[in-house]
Design an enzyme around this catalytic site. Structure first.
Site, PDB file in Angstrom:
ATOM      1  N   GLY A  40      -2.817   3.160  -3.880  1.00 52.63           N
ATOM      2  CA  GLY A  40      -1.719   3.226  -2.897  1.00 52.63           C
ATOM      3  C   GLY A  40      -2.132   2.814  -1.492  1.00 52.63           C
ATOM      4  N   LYS A  52       5.676   9.836   7.580  1.00 49.84           N
ATOM      5  CA  LYS A  52       7.117  10.120   7.478  1.00 49.84           C
ATOM      6  C   LYS A  52       7.367  11.550   7.023  1.00 49.84           C
ATOM      7  CE  LYS A  52       7.010   6.648   9.063  1.00 49.84           C
ATOM      8  NZ  LYS A  52       5.923   5.685   9.267  1.00 49.84           N
ATOM      9  N   GLY A 187       2.472   1.250  20.200  1.00 47.99           N
ATOM     10  CA  GLY A 187       3.117   0.590  19.057  1.00 47.99           C
ATOM     11  C   GLY A 187       3.673   1.654  18.125  1.00 47.99           C
ATOM     12  N   ALA A 188       4.060   1.232  16.925  1.00 47.52           N
ATOM     13  CA  ALA A 188       4.696   2.154  15.977  1.00 47.52           C
ATOM     14  C   ALA A 188       3.814   3.376  15.704  1.00 47.52           C
ATOM     15  CB  ALA A 188       4.993   1.424  14.675  1.00 47.52           C
ATOM     16  N   GLU A 208      -0.056   2.724  27.664  1.00 47.78           N
ATOM     17  CA  GLU A 208       0.265   1.373  27.166  1.00 47.78           C
ATOM     18  C   GLU A 208      -0.146   0.342  28.221  1.00 47.78           C
ATOM     19  OE1 GLU A 208       1.498  -0.190  24.307  1.00 47.78           O
ATOM     20  OE2 GLU A 208       0.986  -1.884  25.595  1.00 47.78           O
ATOM     21  N   ALA A 275      -4.617   4.235  19.007  1.00 40.44           N
ATOM     22  CA  ALA A 275      -3.590   3.540  18.221  1.00 40.44           C
ATOM     23  C   ALA A 275      -3.331   2.196  18.902  1.00 40.44           C
ATOM     24  CB  ALA A 275      -2.315   4.381  18.161  1.00 40.44           C
ATOM     25  N   GLY A 277      -4.766  -0.786  18.001  1.00 42.25           N
ATOM     26  CA  GLY A 277      -5.015  -2.013  17.251  1.00 42.25           C
ATOM     27  C   GLY A 277      -5.778  -1.768  15.975  1.00 42.25           C
ATOM     28  N   HIS A 450      34.437   4.317   7.793  1.00 38.88           N
ATOM     29  CA  HIS A 450      34.601   5.162   8.977  1.00 38.88           C
ATOM     30  C   HIS A 450      34.599   6.619   8.535  1.00 38.88           C
ATOM     31  CE1 HIS A 450      36.012   6.526  12.865  1.00 38.88           C
ATOM     32  NE2 HIS A 450      36.911   7.272  12.230  1.00 38.88           N
TER      33      HIS A 450
HETATM   34  C1  FAD Z   1      -0.209   5.687  10.541  1.00 40.14           C
HETATM   35  C2  FAD Z   1       0.426   4.480   9.903  1.00 40.14           C
HETATM   36  C3  FAD Z   1       1.777   4.473   9.630  1.00 40.14           C
HETATM   37  C4  FAD Z   1       2.352   3.358   9.018  1.00 40.14           C
HETATM   38  N1  FAD Z   1       3.684   3.383   8.766  1.00 40.14           N
HETATM   39  C5  FAD Z   1       4.254   2.306   8.179  1.00 40.14           C
HETATM   40  C6  FAD Z   1       5.637   2.313   7.869  1.00 40.14           C
HETATM   41  O1  FAD Z   1       6.345   3.289   8.110  1.00 40.14           O
HETATM   42  N2  FAD Z   1       6.163   1.210   7.282  1.00 40.14           N
HETATM   43  C7  FAD Z   1       5.395   0.112   6.998  1.00 40.14           C
HETATM   44  O2  FAD Z   1       5.932  -0.871   6.473  1.00 40.14           O
HETATM   45  N3  FAD Z   1       4.085   0.078   7.282  1.00 40.14           N
HETATM   46  C8  FAD Z   1       3.499   1.148   7.859  1.00 40.14           C
HETATM   47  N4  FAD Z   1       2.166   1.138   8.111  1.00 40.14           N
HETATM   48  C9  FAD Z   1       1.392  -0.085   7.772  1.00 40.14           C
HETATM   49  C10 FAD Z   1       1.065  -0.113   6.282  1.00 40.14           C
HETATM   50  O3  FAD Z   1       0.380   1.065   5.916  1.00 40.14           O
HETATM   51  C11 FAD Z   1       0.250  -1.345   5.967  1.00 40.14           C
HETATM   52  O4  FAD Z   1       0.902  -2.485   6.442  1.00 40.14           O
HETATM   53  C12 FAD Z   1       0.035  -1.478   4.484  1.00 40.14           C
HETATM   54  O5  FAD Z   1      -0.635  -0.357   3.946  1.00 40.14           O
HETATM   55  C13 FAD Z   1      -0.771  -2.736   4.169  1.00 40.14           C
HETATM   56  O6  FAD Z   1      -0.924  -2.852   2.797  1.00 40.14           O
HETATM   57  P1  FAD Z   1      -2.120  -3.669   2.163  1.00 40.14           P
HETATM   58  O7  FAD Z   1      -1.829  -3.713   0.708  1.00 40.14           O
HETATM   59  O8  FAD Z   1      -2.314  -4.928   2.883  1.00 40.14           O
HETATM   60  O9  FAD Z   1      -3.442  -2.829   2.446  1.00 40.14           O
HETATM   61  P2  FAD Z   1      -3.818  -1.310   2.471  1.00 40.14           P
HETATM   62  O10 FAD Z   1      -2.688  -0.414   2.301  1.00 40.14           O
HETATM   63  O11 FAD Z   1      -4.682  -1.144   3.668  1.00 40.14           O
HETATM   64  O12 FAD Z   1      -4.722  -1.140   1.172  1.00 40.14           O
HETATM   65  C14 FAD Z   1      -5.943  -1.758   1.050  1.00 40.14           C
HETATM   66  C15 FAD Z   1      -6.707  -1.036  -0.038  1.00 40.14           C
HETATM   67  O13 FAD Z   1      -7.866  -1.787  -0.364  1.00 40.14           O
HETATM   68  C16 FAD Z   1      -8.933  -0.906  -0.597  1.00 40.14           C
HETATM   69  N5  FAD Z   1     -10.167  -1.669  -0.371  1.00 40.14           N
HETATM   70  C17 FAD Z   1     -10.568  -2.246   0.785  1.00 40.14           C
HETATM   71  N6  FAD Z   1     -11.702  -2.954   0.579  1.00 40.14           N
HETATM   72  C18 FAD Z   1     -12.007  -2.801  -0.721  1.00 40.14           C
HETATM   73  C19 FAD Z   1     -13.055  -3.299  -1.538  1.00 40.14           C
HETATM   74  N7  FAD Z   1     -13.982  -4.132  -1.049  1.00 40.14           N
HETATM   75  N8  FAD Z   1     -13.092  -2.921  -2.835  1.00 40.14           N
HETATM   76  C20 FAD Z   1     -12.144  -2.097  -3.351  1.00 40.14           C
HETATM   77  N9  FAD Z   1     -11.113  -1.613  -2.623  1.00 40.14           N
HETATM   78  C21 FAD Z   1     -11.047  -1.984  -1.331  1.00 40.14           C
HETATM   79  C22 FAD Z   1      -8.710   0.202   0.415  1.00 40.14           C
HETATM   80  O14 FAD Z   1      -9.378   1.383   0.011  1.00 40.14           O
HETATM   81  C23 FAD Z   1      -7.199   0.340   0.366  1.00 40.14           C
HETATM   82  O15 FAD Z   1      -6.797   1.277  -0.588  1.00 40.14           O
HETATM   83  C24 FAD Z   1       1.550   2.242   8.697  1.00 40.14           C
HETATM   84  C25 FAD Z   1       0.181   2.243   8.962  1.00 40.14           C
HETATM   85  C26 FAD Z   1      -0.375   3.357   9.545  1.00 40.14           C
HETATM   86  C27 FAD Z   1      -1.844   3.348   9.809  1.00 40.14           C
END
Ligand code: FAD
Length: 476
Positions: A40, A52, A187-188, A208, A275, A277, A450
């Site tokens: 996940g 959330k 940011g968010a 900011e 938060a 970047g 409505h």
């Molecule tokens: C606090 C917070 C709140 C957020 N809220 C929202 C929101 O409300 N809505 C929204 O759309 N986005 C939100 N985001 C952003 C969202 O979480 C990311 O955009 C999203 O998770 C990106 O998905 P991804 O599949 O690219 O990578 P990730 O979710 O980062 O998953 C990458 C996975 O790869 C694994 N991994 C990394 N390197 C390796 C490796 N070499 N070998 C094996 N496994 C590896 C990691 O362990 C991780 O599980 C939020 C982010 C944060 C930090």
């Protein structure tokens, strides 16, 4: 493809990775997914879902504090933040388990461990602290989809230590509230945590560097959020740069510089939440052994319109590939990569809505007014202030706005920007409208039920044409 162990190996099981794996398997490809932590990714375990859950708690708490206006009184309201964190962790755990279920149902092999390319078709998998029992192994794949995500980063002079200077992964499991918190970045992520902590009584200051809160959003709607969060008690400093942080016996001293008058100031707090970047996880995956190129700007993996890197059988999706760093964008990219790997015609070419779950909620899709002007459009704007919405007043809401940005020549909807209740759901109407090439007239002609907040979208479209019913129109 039969020379390899798998047709597709997906590296990383966040929203990008697990969705890519499911689509690859649906299309008949033998698929495995490698994950070093929990299924996940950031979204389910540290980001979208657990924040959330905490935000829901914060909303309920605010409603309880406001209960008297609804005719309720309480003798003793007991507030247990640790219980909120536990609830949030439980929800994340259930969601991550749900991904495991989807992997099994789709016959996707889950390989537990850290994956590193040793050559363009081979990954070495090693045990991690999450999976100490995993065996070292090597897997080969005809196609690899890199979905390793991104992580928080500090600033020069403000390094994250996980104790006084924390990041979202620390904050999401922190079950004792600090008295005073400084949040660097509006940011968010910064604004959502600020909202949660402020609702629970923490004294929050947001710093900011740019001149508006939520700098990527339309200036007008971002200003609405700034007004609301300031009213709720959050101290927001814009045009202010964080220069450094010094840990003290009891907390942290943060030096900030006002970029308008060059004055500096020292702020004190128990903790600082960074938060400001993220950085893509391109460093520990052996991308050089695979020959995968990174972009000069931001160090993301460089990709084309079907998510292919410079190495044709290697794809990259989600946060490791490019902004915006959003889960739904990662998912759509995952679908495109898997479909292309399966030899299907595909492309990623859709608008990306975005939601910020503060109170009030902000949601947007498409161009801001500024972006549309910069792109050369003659812009036609329609607005509907929620003060004029019957539904908003039943909810006790007297602020917020729906703003539509249209092209004056073609009447096409270019952008939607909203602050107010249910913004995160209503934005999908606008995303669909933009995708289908709807005009402001189409939106104005569409009956909206409505009383709802969504009626405001129709009214804003009418307003763009000088025909709004429930608010004054500008003189023509
Ligand atoms: C606090 C917070 C709140 C957020 N809220 C929202 C929101 O409300 N809505 C929204 O759309 N986005 C939100 N985001 C952003 C969202 O979480 C990311 O955009 C999203 O998770 C990106 O998905 P991804 O599949 O690219 O990578 P990730 O979710 O980062 O998953 C990458 C996975 O790869 C694994 N991994 C990394 N390197 C390796 C490796 N070499 N070998 C094996 N496994 C590896 C990691 O362990 C991780 O599980 C939020 C982010 C944060 C930090």
């Amino acid at each position: 493809m039969s020379n390899y162990d798998y047709d597709v190996v997906v590296l990383g099981s966040g929203p990008g990775g697990y969705v890519a794996a499911i689509r690859a398997s649906q299309l008949g490809l033998k698929t495995a997914i490698v994950e070093r932590e929990n299924l996940g990714g950031v979204c389910l375990n540290w980001g979208c879902i657990p924040t959330k859950a905490l935000i829901h708690n914060a909303e309920v708490l605010e409603t309880l504090h406001d209960a008297e206006s609804l005719g309720f009184t309480f003798e003793n309201l007991k507030v247990d933040y640790a219980a909120a964190v536990k609830r949030s962790r439980d929800i994340s755990g259930r969601q991550a388990k749900g991904v495991g279920f989807l992997m099994r149902k789709n016959k996707i092999e889950v390989i537990e461990g850290h994956g590193v390319f040793t050559d363009p078709h081979t990954l070495q998998i090693s045990p991690t602290e999450y999976f100490p029992e995993s065996k070292e192994r090597t897997v080969t794949a005809a196609n690899v989809i890199i979905a390793v995500g991104a992580r928080a980063r500090g600033l020069p002079g403000v390094e994250i230590d996980g104790d006084r200077i924390i990041q979202y992964r620390d904050a999401i499991v922190m079950d004792k509230l600090p008295k005073k918190l400084i949040v660097v970045g509006s940011g968010a992520i910064g604004m959502e945590f600020s909202y949660i902590y402020n609702a629970y009584g923490v004294e929050v200051t947001v710093i900011e560097m740019l001149d508006q809160v939520l700098p990527l959003e339309d200036a007008e709607v971002a200003a609405e959020v700034a007004k609301a969060v300031r009213k709720a008690g959050i101290n927001v400093l814009v045009s202010t740069r964080t220069e450094g942080a010094e840990k003290t016996k009891k907390g942290v001293k943060v030096t900030v510089k006002n970029l308008k008058d060059d004055s500096t100031e020292t702020l004190e707090a128990d903790k600082v939440l960074m938060a400001a970047g993220v950085q893509p996880n391109t460093d520990k995956a052996g991308l050089d052994a695979a020959g995968v190129q990174l972009s000069e700007r931001g160090g993301y993996v460089e990709i084309d319109e079907v998510m292919r890197t410079n190495v044709p059988h290697i794809y990259a999706i989600g946060d490791v590939a490019r902004a915006p760093l959003l889960a739904h964008k990662a998912m759509k990219e995952g679908l495109a990569a898997a479909e292309h790997a399966a030899g299907k015609p595909t492309a990623y070419d859709t608008v990306v809505p975005s939601v910020i779950y503060t109170d009030p909620e902000l949601a947007s899709v498409g161009m801001t007014e500024e972006e549309a002007k910069a792109a050369g459009y003659e812009v036609r704007v329609g607005r509907f202030p929620l003060l004029a919405s019957g539904r908003a007043s039943t909810l006790g809401v007297d602020s917020g706005v729906i703003k539509l940005v249209g092209d004056a020549k073609t009447d096409l909807l270019l952008g939607f920007h909203m602050v107010g209740p249910n913004a995160g759901d209503i934005v999908s109407e606008a995303a669909l409208a933009i995708e289908m090439g709807a005009t402001l007239e189409d939106i104005a002609l569409t009956q909206h039920p409505h009383p709802t907040i969504s009626e405001g979208v129709m009214e804003a479209a009418e307003h763009a044409h000088g025909r709004a019913i429930h608010i004054a129109n500008r003189r023509r």
